[in-house]
Motif scaffolding. Structure first.
Motif, short mmCIF file in Angstrom:
data_model
loop_
_atom_site.label_atom_id
_atom_site.label_comp_id
_atom_site.label_asym_id
_atom_site.label_seq_id
_atom_site.Cartn_x
_atom_site.Cartn_y
_atom_site.Cartn_z
N GLY A 200 -56.17 -38.21 2.37
CA GLY A 200 -55.27 -37.91 3.32
C GLY A 200 -54.26 -37.02 2.93
O GLY A 200 -53.45 -36.77 3.67
N ALA A 201 -54.65 -36.22 2.02
CA ALA A 201 -53.46 -35.01 1.57
C ALA A 201 -53.41 -34.00 2.46
O ALA A 201 -54.53 -33.74 3.06
CB ALA A 201 -53.71 -34.73 0.17
N SER A 202 -52.20 -33.30 2.64
CA SER A 202 -51.94 -32.33 3.63
C SER A 202 -51.93 -30.80 2.64
O SER A 202 -52.13 -29.96 3.01
CB SER A 202 -50.76 -32.44 4.54
OG SER A 202 -49.54 -32.60 3.60
N TYR A 217 -50.47 -34.11 -5.03
CA TYR A 217 -51.07 -34.22 -3.75
C TYR A 217 -49.71 -34.67 -2.73
O TYR A 217 -48.98 -35.52 -3.38
CB TYR A 217 -52.14 -35.42 -3.64
CG TYR A 217 -53.38 -35.38 -4.09
CD1 TYR A 217 -54.10 -33.98 -4.26
CD2 TYR A 217 -54.41 -36.47 -4.35
CE1 TYR A 217 -55.31 -33.79 -4.74
CE2 TYR A 217 -55.61 -36.07 -5.09
CZ TYR A 217 -55.92 -34.92 -4.90
OH TYR A 217 -57.14 -34.77 -5.52
N VAL A 219 -49.09 -36.53 0.40
CA VAL A 219 -49.60 -37.48 1.25
C VAL A 219 -48.45 -38.19 2.07
O VAL A 219 -47.27 -38.68 1.68
CB VAL A 219 -50.30 -38.59 0.30
CG1 VAL A 219 -51.02 -39.67 1.22
CG2 VAL A 219 -51.37 -38.06 -0.35
N ASP A 220 -48.73 -38.30 3.18
CA ASP A 220 -47.60 -38.66 4.19
C ASP A 220 -46.13 -38.12 4.00
O ASP A 220 -45.10 -38.79 3.97
CB ASP A 220 -47.48 -40.33 4.16
CG ASP A 220 -48.77 -40.73 4.43
OD1 ASP A 220 -49.54 -40.34 5.13
OD2 ASP A 220 -49.03 -41.87 4.22
#
Length: 569
Positions: A200-202, A217, A219-220
């Motif tokens: 779920g990494a952006s 990463y 993430v959130d």
């Protein structure tokens, strides 16, 4: 006693218990200092005492548990907690994390300075366990070598479902491609990209430094270090990524931008936006993950309160006008805009967008990538759109008067226009337009609604726990006296395997929705300030960002600390 002042605390305890002579302890301490290693490591090497005897003595004397790390897997240790210096010189290893406690293994539990440094860096309470020094040395060696082992493991793993094929356009790149196509590097990068998607990494950051290379990463919204490849691989990793993104691998002096398409399986493609930056110790490369399947364009999933959703729907379904979304980079503005476009995306509407770059592909929408170098600016694209019989237009960002002027004229001539600006809140967006040079009459007659937004991390539903927050702190945060009636409970993060110890999983939107009323239109015409507009909006029922965040706290969706961090009041 003065002669023993420079000896390790454990060394002094051994001397006091007649297990080590004072002169031997002093000599061992001098040798350890010269070799830049720990007292216990030098003591064991001197064979005055065995690693087992020292560990048993330390555990008994200081009342600490003795822990066997012989079978511990280095990959299971907490990441990004203790730096290489503490591992090598202090021989302190993070073993596992439970809630807000970090359990660290050491052969010398008297190193209070090292433990304080860990507490300061992590914000966690350190719990010390004793480990035999020879076991500790072997574990540290495995930790420091685990990255290279991981790369070798990646080469053995079946990645046949992955396809990051490179389409070589530049003939000169063919000469260099062999230099970066060795299987370990190729498969390591593919694995990093795939793990980022699954986690779920952006964004994925590849960062070279003087003494190490790390990959992180986001993430959130939080950056997390995941691996440290050998520093010697930095050029190969950068070159391979640049080849995949069709960039010039021989050019290392200026930033470059490109894209990578990764076929995860036959039904799913993921795009990466690639940006390179020359730094002091090599090229830093950041990949923005543009995963269409991870984007939910459902207004009910974005976290709007019922009144906010009602105001938004009333604005976006109007036949013409302008809706603006504002917020910092990474606050979810693009997803909000595309959610609105998705609502309007019907066969009887012609929708066109100009973006820099296009991040979400939406069937039925004509999307244009802005290219300033080629002369295709936001303003140029907007002018072209107006000759294409449009119904709905979306401009990625209003940056200047020219773009603002064309967008507002489009809104005034029967088109629905969506766009973004970079301002802190909804009221200041109006004054930003006025400062660009847009006439108050044009702003008042075109803008229908302005929405400011932030993204806050959601508390992990598996481990969130009730928080004991003083009443004074709740009042200072913005809660009213009558709200503190005991009918609700604030929650705080705890940390579990589901959320990887962070206490948060996923994000929710916090919104400030401001419809432009008749009274506000008159105030704009009178050149009202952002403060005047904000006061009027609150009187008309607008929920500001802080209040919207506090509602999420009452609902148990996020923590008060997270709301205070993202609303920053």
């Amino acid at each position: 006693m003065e002669a023993s002042a420079g000896i390790s605390g454990l060394g002094r305890a051994l001397v006091q218990n007649n297990l080590l002579l004072l002169q031997d302890a002093e000599a061992i301490q001098q040798q350890a200092t010269s070799a830049n290693i720990g007292f216990v490591e030098q003591l064991v090497q001197s064979r005055k005492l065995s690693a087992r005897d020292v560990a048993l003595f330390a555990a008994r004397t200081f009342g600490l548990p003795l822990f066997d790390v012989a079978s511990l897997n280095p990959s299971s240790l907490p990441k990004n907690v203790v730096d290489d210096e503490l591992l090598r010189q202090r021989r302190v290893v993070p073993l596992f994390k439970r809630g807000n406690k970090l359990f660290v293994g050491t052969s010398d539990p008297t190193q209070s300075a090292a433990f304080h440094a860990i507490t300061f860096k992590t914000g966690l309470a350190v719990e010390v366990v004793v480990v035999e020094d020879d076991q500790l040395g072997r574990l540290i060696a495995r930790v420091r070598d685990s990255v290279a082992d991981a790369i070798n493991e990646f080469t053995r793993e079946d990645l046949s479902g992955l396809d990051a094929g490179v389409e070589v356009v530049d003939p000169d790149a063919i000469v260099h491609q062999a230099d970066v196509d060795d299987a370990p590097v190729v498969k390591f990068i593919q694995k990093i990209l795939l793990d980022g998607i699954r986690g779920g990494a952006s964004d994925i950051h590849f960062e070279p430094y003087e003494r190490f290379y790390r990959i992180r990463y986001r993430v959130d919204g939080e950056l997390r270090e995941v691996v440290r490849p050998p520093l010697a691989l930095k050029d190969k990793l950068a070159s391979r990524l640049k080849v995949m993104a069709r960039l010039d691998i021989s050019e290392k002096r200026v930033p470059q931008d490109g894209r990578i398409k990764l076929s995860v399986d036959k039904q799913r493609n993921v795009d990466f936006r690639v940006s390179t930056l020359p730094t002091l110790y090599g090229e830093k490369i950041v990949l923005r993950i543009l995963d269409q399947s991870a984007v939910t364009l459902d207004i009910d999933q974005l976290g709007f309160e019922p009144e906010q959703k009602q105001a938004i729907m009333a604005a976006v379904t109007r036949p013409y006008g302008m809706v603006l979304v504002t917020g910092p980079t990474g606050s979810g503005k693009t997803v909000s805009l595309y959610t609105f476009l998705n609502i309007l995306n019907q066969s009887d509407r012609n929708i066109s967008t100009a973006e820099d770059p296009v991040e979400i592909n939406l069937a039925g929408v004509n999307q244009v990538n802005v290219n300033d170098k080629a002369g295709l600016s936001f303003a140029t694209a907007l002018r072209a759109f107006l000759r294409q019989d449009p119904d709905v237009l979306m401009v990625g960002e209003i940056r200047d008067f020219e773009t603002a002027d064309i967008a507002i004229k489009a809104a005034q001539t029967g088109h629905m226009v969506f766009s973004t600006l970079h301002t802190n809140d909804a009221p200041s967006t109006l004054t930003r337009l006025l400062n660009m040079g847009v006439a108050p009459f044009n702003v008042a007659s075109s803008v229908l609604l302005i929405m400011a937004q932030r993204l806050a991390r959601r508390l992990c539903p598996h481990c969130k726990k009730p928080a004991d927050i003083p009443r004074e702190a709740l009042l200072a945060a913005g809660f009213a006296e009558e709200e503190l009636d005991g009918s609700w409970t604030p929650y705080a993060p705890a940390g579990c395997d589901e959320c990887r110890g962070s206490g948060y999983k996923g994000r929710t939107g916090i919104y400030e929705v401001m419809p432009i009323s008749d009274a506000m239109t008159r105030l704009i015409m009178k050149n009202g300030t952002a403060i005047d507009i904000a006061d009027l909006a609150r009187r008309e029922g607008m929920v500001d960002l802080r209040r919207a965040g506090l509602i999420k706290v009452r609902q148990g969706v996020t923590s008060l600390a997270e709301v205070e961090a993202v609303t920053n009041e």
